[in-house]
Design a protein around this motif. Structure first.
Motif, PDB file in Angstrom:
ATOM      1  N   ILE A  31       0.658  -1.121   0.000  1.00 17.51           N
ATOM      2  CA  ILE A  31       0.206  -0.209   0.064  1.00 17.51           C
ATOM      3  C   ILE A  31       0.707   1.359  -0.120  1.00 17.51           C
ATOM      4  N   GLU A  86      -5.972  -0.141  -1.227  1.00 17.44           N
ATOM      5  CA  GLU A  86      -5.971   0.752  -2.329  1.00 17.44           C
ATOM      6  C   GLU A  86      -4.160   0.338  -2.157  1.00 17.44           C
ATOM      7  N   THR A  99     -16.100   0.873  -7.362  1.00 17.86           N
ATOM      8  CA  THR A  99     -14.501   0.910  -7.829  1.00 17.86           C
ATOM      9  C   THR A  99     -14.165   0.279  -9.288  1.00 17.86           C
ATOM     10  N   LYS A 158      -5.405  -4.555  -9.799  1.00 17.35           N
ATOM     11  CA  LYS A 158      -5.970  -3.387  -9.149  1.00 17.35           C
ATOM     12  C   LYS A 158      -4.781  -3.058 -10.206  1.00 17.35           C
ATOM     13  N   ASP A 201      -2.777   0.776 -10.166  1.00 17.12           N
ATOM     14  CA  ASP A 201      -2.758   2.513  -8.637  1.00 17.12           C
ATOM     15  C   ASP A 201      -4.605   2.770  -8.555  1.00 17.12           C
ATOM     16  N   MET A 202      -5.157   1.845  -8.161  1.00 18.27           N
ATOM     17  CA  MET A 202      -6.107   2.058  -7.561  1.00 18.27           C
ATOM     18  C   MET A 202      -6.583   3.097  -6.464  1.00 18.27           C
ATOM     19  N   LYS A 203      -7.027   4.276  -6.579  1.00 14.76           N
ATOM     20  CA  LYS A 203      -6.571   5.245  -5.276  1.00 14.76           C
ATOM     21  C   LYS A 203      -7.850   5.160  -3.780  1.00 14.76           C
ATOM     22  N   LYS A 204      -8.589   4.329  -4.363  1.00 18.42           N
ATOM     23  CA  LYS A 204      -9.154   3.893  -3.234  1.00 18.42           C
ATOM     24  C   LYS A 204      -9.529   1.450  -3.053  1.00 18.42           C
ATOM     25  N   GLU A 205     -10.630   1.512  -2.798  1.00 19.42           N
ATOM     26  CA  GLU A 205     -10.642   0.483  -1.892  1.00 19.42           C
ATOM     27  C   GLU A 205     -11.520  -0.087  -2.951  1.00 19.42           C
ATOM     28  N   ARG A 206     -11.563  -1.100  -2.887  1.00 22.14           N
ATOM     29  CA  ARG A 206     -12.506  -1.896  -3.614  1.00 22.14           C
ATOM     30  C   ARG A 206     -13.635  -3.245  -2.810  1.00 22.14           C
TER      31      ARG A 206
END
Length: 351
Positions: free
Chosen positions: A15, A217, A242, A288, A290-295
């Motif tokens: 993370i 993320e 997401t 995933k 460069d995911m800026k938020k959780e899924r």
């Protein structure tokens, strides 16, 4: 509390630093992935021709007008996110402390029937970026009631768990109804003559379980769920906005864009075997980048009765119990699931 404290320790370097230790294994992309629109099925107006094509050509479809109250889905997501955001040690202790039939898992989606993570052969050191709760629906009533013992934080957590149980029971009733309706419609498209007893053997409501997933993320690219097919008859997914779900079609990966207030249904290995390979168990994964938020997602799985004999012209007869045991043995010895090819007489994997 820092949000990273709610994640398993093995996730935290990924993370924060983009996996400097190489703990998150990334699957190679066969071709450039791109978005695709999967078939849409209206549960209120089931079109058998559209359903047949979706099962034969795709093995996955989007379900609208499913009848699950939107408020219920919203409340379930809210309480699930709240429980998963608890500190890592609290999550591990919460279910063990109350001797719950529910279980907490992390780092792998490969679980046994009780929800315990399987040790994975040669891939045991790899960690996939997913954690969650395993919820066997038939055992929810056995969840001990919360008590006033302990400190205020513990009491609040047990109260949350009780709310989670109540919501899960209600959601489970809706999602089981959907699974039975779809299975009966799919059986009709295959001209399967199923008595009530035979239907319940092939799709045993008592086997239904729900898994609640959280994908953190992450910097860079990380694998949330490796390439796999489900061992179920039918799987029904509720996901947030997401994204990250990808399917394999014609040797190419495609991203499935989330659509609000719909469910995603995919066929599992048992449906493929029951259909004599007319219908497909779709390969899929969660990736995933460069995911800026959780899924967050919630997935329901339903299976045949354990002693149900699956007969198909393409596979040797097997019970679901035998299939399950073989999958677990392969995961533990080889690090990966092989699935139906194990039961193909002409395959070198036939045992």
């Amino acid at each position: 509390m820092s949000i990273s404290e709610s994640y398993p320790p093995a996730f935290r370097c990924v993370i924060n630093d983009g996996d400097p230790q190489g703990t998150a294994k990334v699957e190679p992309v066969l071709l450039h992935d791109k978005e695709i629109d999967i078939p849409v099925i209206d549960l209120e107006r089931l079109d058998k021709e559209i359903l047949t094509e979706a099962c034969r050509e795709w093995g996955i479809f989007r379900l609208e007008n499913h009848g699950v109250p939107l408020e219920l889905m919203s409340r379930l997501q809210e309480i699930s996110e709240s429980l998963l955001s608890l500190p890592f040690e609290n999550k591990r202790e919460l279910f063990a402390a109350v001797k719950s039939p529910l279980s907490y898992f992390w780092g792998t989606p490969a679980l046994n029937r009780s929800g315990d993570a399987l040790k994975r052969g040669t891939q045991a050191s790899n960690v996939t970026m997913v954690e969650g709760f395993n919820v066997p629906l038939s055992s929810l009533s056995k969840l001990p009631a919360s008590t006033s013992c302990g400190d205020d934080d513990a009491a609040a957590q047990h109260s949350q768990l009780e709310s989670f149980r109540v919501l899960m029971e209600e959601y489970g009733r809706h999602i089981t109804r959907i699974a039975v309706t779809l299975f009966e419609a799919i059986a009709q498209t295959l001209n399967l003559e199923l008595s009530g007893d035979k239907r319940s053997e092939y799709l045993s409501e008592s086997t239904g379980l729900i898994r609640v997933y959280r994908y953190p993320e992450a910097a860079g690219e990380a694998l949330g769920m490796e390439v796999h097919t489900d061992s179920s008859v039918i799987s029904i997914l509720k996901e947030d906005e997401t994204g990250g779900l990808e399917i394999m079609k014609n040797e190419e990966w495609f991203r499935v864009k989330p659509v609000a207030n719909t469910l995603i249904v995919n066929l599992g290995d048992m449906m493929q075997a029951i259909s004599d390979d007319k219908y497909k168990s779709v390969e899929h994964r969660v990736k995933k980048k460069d995911m800026k938020k959780e899924r967050h997602s919630v997935c329901y799985f339903v299976f045949p009765q354990r002693d149900c004999v699956i007969k198909s012209s393409n596979y040797k007869p097997f019970t679901y119990s035998e299939f399950e045991a073989q999958v677990q043995a392969d995961v533990q010895s080889l690090g990966t699931k092989i699935g139906l090819p194990r039961f193909t007489p002409k395959s070198p994997l036939y045992v």
